[in-house]
Motif scaffolding. Structure first.
Motif, PDB file in Angstrom:
ATOM      1  N   HIS A  83       0.698  -1.153  -0.020  1.00  0.00           N
ATOM      2  CA  HIS A  83      -0.070   0.055  -0.047  1.00  0.00           C
ATOM      3  C   HIS A  83       0.927   1.301   0.004  1.00  0.00           C
ATOM      4  O   HIS A  83       1.780   1.398   0.992  1.00  0.00           O
ATOM      5  N   ILE A  84       0.773   2.201  -1.242  1.00  0.00           N
ATOM      6  CA  ILE A  84       1.330   3.309  -1.176  1.00  0.00           C
ATOM      7  C   ILE A  84       0.483   4.500  -0.708  1.00  0.00           C
ATOM      8  O   ILE A  84      -0.592   4.604  -1.188  1.00  0.00           O
ATOM      9  N   GLU A  85       0.881   5.155   0.544  1.00  0.00           N
ATOM     10  CA  GLU A  85       0.096   6.212   1.049  1.00  0.00           C
ATOM     11  C   GLU A  85       0.085   7.358   0.486  1.00  0.00           C
ATOM     12  O   GLU A  85       0.772   8.543   0.895  1.00  0.00           O
ATOM     13  N   ASN A  86      -0.063   7.410  -0.966  1.00  0.00           N
ATOM     14  CA  ASN A  86      -0.048   8.513  -1.756  1.00  0.00           C
ATOM     15  C   ASN A  86      -0.913   8.383  -3.032  1.00  0.00           C
ATOM     16  O   ASN A  86      -1.286   7.351  -3.151  1.00  0.00           O
ATOM     17  N   PHE A  87      -1.056   9.465  -3.775  1.00  0.00           N
ATOM     18  CA  PHE A  87      -2.007   9.208  -5.004  1.00  0.00           C
ATOM     19  C   PHE A  87      -1.262   8.747  -6.165  1.00  0.00           C
ATOM     20  O   PHE A  87      -1.825   8.686  -7.435  1.00  0.00           O
ATOM     21  N   PHE A  88       0.134   8.774  -6.174  1.00  0.00           N
ATOM     22  CA  PHE A  88       1.169   8.253  -7.217  1.00  0.00           C
ATOM     23  C   PHE A  88       2.163   7.464  -6.633  1.00  0.00           C
ATOM     24  O   PHE A  88       2.585   7.683  -5.491  1.00  0.00           O
ATOM     25  N   CYS A  89       2.991   7.027  -7.454  1.00  0.00           N
ATOM     26  CA  CYS A  89       4.348   6.274  -7.093  1.00  0.00           C
ATOM     27  C   CYS A  89       5.411   7.116  -6.579  1.00  0.00           C
ATOM     28  O   CYS A  89       6.120   7.448  -7.613  1.00  0.00           O
ATOM     29  N   GLU A  90       5.613   7.494  -5.470  1.00  0.00           N
ATOM     30  CA  GLU A  90       6.713   8.483  -5.142  1.00  0.00           C
ATOM     31  C   GLU A  90       7.771   7.812  -4.431  1.00  0.00           C
ATOM     32  O   GLU A  90       7.219   6.833  -3.422  1.00  0.00           O
ATOM     33  N   ALA A  91       8.889   8.304  -5.112  1.00  0.00           N
ATOM     34  CA  ALA A  91       9.988   7.246  -4.276  1.00  0.00           C
ATOM     35  C   ALA A  91      10.375   7.114  -2.858  1.00  0.00           C
ATOM     36  O   ALA A  91      10.538   5.994  -2.423  1.00  0.00           O
ATOM     37  N   PRO A  92      10.502   8.057  -2.010  1.00  0.00           N
ATOM     38  CA  PRO A  92      10.611   7.668  -0.676  1.00  0.00           C
ATOM     39  C   PRO A  92       9.596   6.905  -0.184  1.00  0.00           C
ATOM     40  O   PRO A  92       9.998   6.130   0.959  1.00  0.00           O
ATOM     41  N   ILE A  93       8.195   7.034  -0.714  1.00  0.00           N
ATOM     42  CA  ILE A  93       7.273   5.939  -0.063  1.00  0.00           C
ATOM     43  C   ILE A  93       7.388   4.648  -0.270  1.00  0.00           C
ATOM     44  O   ILE A  93       7.344   3.671   0.148  1.00  0.00           O
ATOM     45  N   VAL A  94       7.641   4.374  -1.535  1.00  0.00           N
ATOM     46  CA  VAL A  94       7.942   3.094  -2.167  1.00  0.00           C
ATOM     47  C   VAL A  94       9.134   2.420  -1.558  1.00  0.00           C
ATOM     48  O   VAL A  94       9.174   1.202  -1.311  1.00  0.00           O
ATOM     49  N   ILE A  95      10.180   3.112  -1.482  1.00  0.00           N
ATOM     50  CA  ILE A  95      11.337   2.511  -0.732  1.00  0.00           C
ATOM     51  C   ILE A  95      11.010   1.959   0.421  1.00  0.00           C
ATOM     52  O   ILE A  95      11.573   0.698   0.652  1.00  0.00           O
ATOM     53  N   THR A  96      10.300   2.443   1.155  1.00  0.00           N
ATOM     54  CA  THR A  96      10.019   1.721   2.593  1.00  0.00           C
ATOM     55  C   THR A  96       9.416   0.507   2.582  1.00  0.00           C
ATOM     56  O   THR A  96       9.174  -0.194   3.523  1.00  0.00           O
ATOM     57  N   LEU A  97       8.817   0.432   1.446  1.00  0.00           N
ATOM     58  CA  LEU A  97       8.348  -1.210   1.104  1.00  0.00           C
ATOM     59  C   LEU A  97       8.993  -2.148   0.605  1.00  0.00           C
ATOM     60  O   LEU A  97       8.812  -3.312   0.713  1.00  0.00           O
TER      61      LEU A  97
END
Length: 318
Positions: A175-189
């Motif tokens: 689950h990406i906590e944003n409305f598009f694929c943003e790097a800092p959020i995706v990396i945490t996954l």
């Protein structure tokens, strides 16, 4: 999509976006963002049209401005239409390849615009401080090379950041906590070394953002000295107006980018990331043409002529 018990890897992501909002709030967001997206597309498309077709705007400054508007169109088209669809449909799943492609385009276009804004500052420096040599220094060939350089480094940088984001396996949450694929959020996954990837992206942001900023500052110090040394009758107001428009756009763009990519990850969260993301994905591209056209008489005149030709063509066709 994944199973924590058997350690299967993530093959798709879910963009959380605004799905936790009430249906009425989502409908309000859809109407608001659709209007903002339409305005941004219309105004940037108009600037592209007049800077590429109006012979009175045949100068390097408007050549760069047309390309900045083109980058803004590419940027918002990469993110906002998907967000609008997800505000209507319940399925927010995006494939691994789609997420990677979207992130690459966001990085590539964003970095290209960052560099191009610095080249615009250099263009203003040459025009104001070396007016007699301006045509020779900022020739058409040089301008094309500068734009090509911005695109080249943007696209190459996108490859680097995509690799640092997606080189490791994804076996945690999807689950990406944003409305598009943003790097800092995706990396945490990712299950890989997230600390190293975050450090690389942070270092890259410093280079990509601060290096052009240095060029902008170095360009504007002699520009401001030259403007302040003039008498009002020698065109100080017009020159300052043109530079103020560019500086305003620079402040909008760089501030939002720094808040998103140069802050420690511990200071981020869904409530903070989404406003920052909205600011630089839709607000800034919408404001850029307004800022440039509101303080520029030549742009206003070109817009009036373009809209007048459109109205005349419609009247003739009727």
């Amino acid at each position: 999509m994944m199973d924590f018990r058997n350690g299967s890897t993530v093959t798709a992501f879910i963009l959380v976006g605004f799905e936790q909002s009430s249906p009425s709030t989502q409908a309000l967001f859809f109407a608001l963002f659709l209007v903002l997206y339409s305005l941004a597309m219309a105004m940037n498309s108009l600037i592209i049209f007049i800077t590429w077709t109006d012979p009175r705007l045949n100068s390097p400054m408007y050549f760069f401005l047309g390309h900045v508007s083109f980058l803004d169109v590419c940027f918002i088209t990469t993110t906002i239409p998907q967000m609008l669809i997800h505000l209507v449909v319940k399925n927010h799943t995006v494939s691994f390849a789609s997420c990677l492609t979207q992130m690459y385009l966001v990085f590539g276009v964003g970095v290209a615009e960052c560099i191009l804004l610095a080249f615009m500052a250099y263009d203003r420096y040459v025009a104001i401080c070396h007016p007699l040599s301006y045509a020779q220094i900022m020739s058409q060939q040089v301008c094309v090379r500068l734009v090509g350089t911005a695109w080249f480094f943007g696209l190459i940088n996108g490859i680097l950041l995509d690799y640092m984001t997606f080189h490791g396996p994804f076996c945690r949450d999807n689950h990406i906590e944003n409305f598009f694929c943003e790097a800092p959020i995706v990396i945490t996954l990712s299950c890989g070394d997230t600390q190293f990837s975050m450090k690389v992206i942070f270092a890259d942001a410093i280079v990509v953002l601060l290096s052009p900023m240095v060029l902008i500052v170095v360009s504007y110090v002699p520009i401001l000295a030259s403007i302040l040394g003039r008498t009002p009758s020698s065109g100080r107001g017009k020159t300052f107006s043109t530079c103020a428009s560019h500086l305003t756009v620079v402040v909008f763009f760089y501030t939002s980018a720094m808040l998103s990519y140069m802050n420690p990850r511990s200071t981020h969260g869904p409530d903070k990331d989404k406003p920052f993301s909205l600011f630089y994905t839709i607000i800034t591209p919408m404001c850029n043409p307004i800022i440039y056209s509101s303080r520029n008489k030549e742009m206003k005149g070109a817009m009036v002529r373009a809209l007048g030709r459109t109205s005349l063509a419609q009247a003739v066709s009727v």
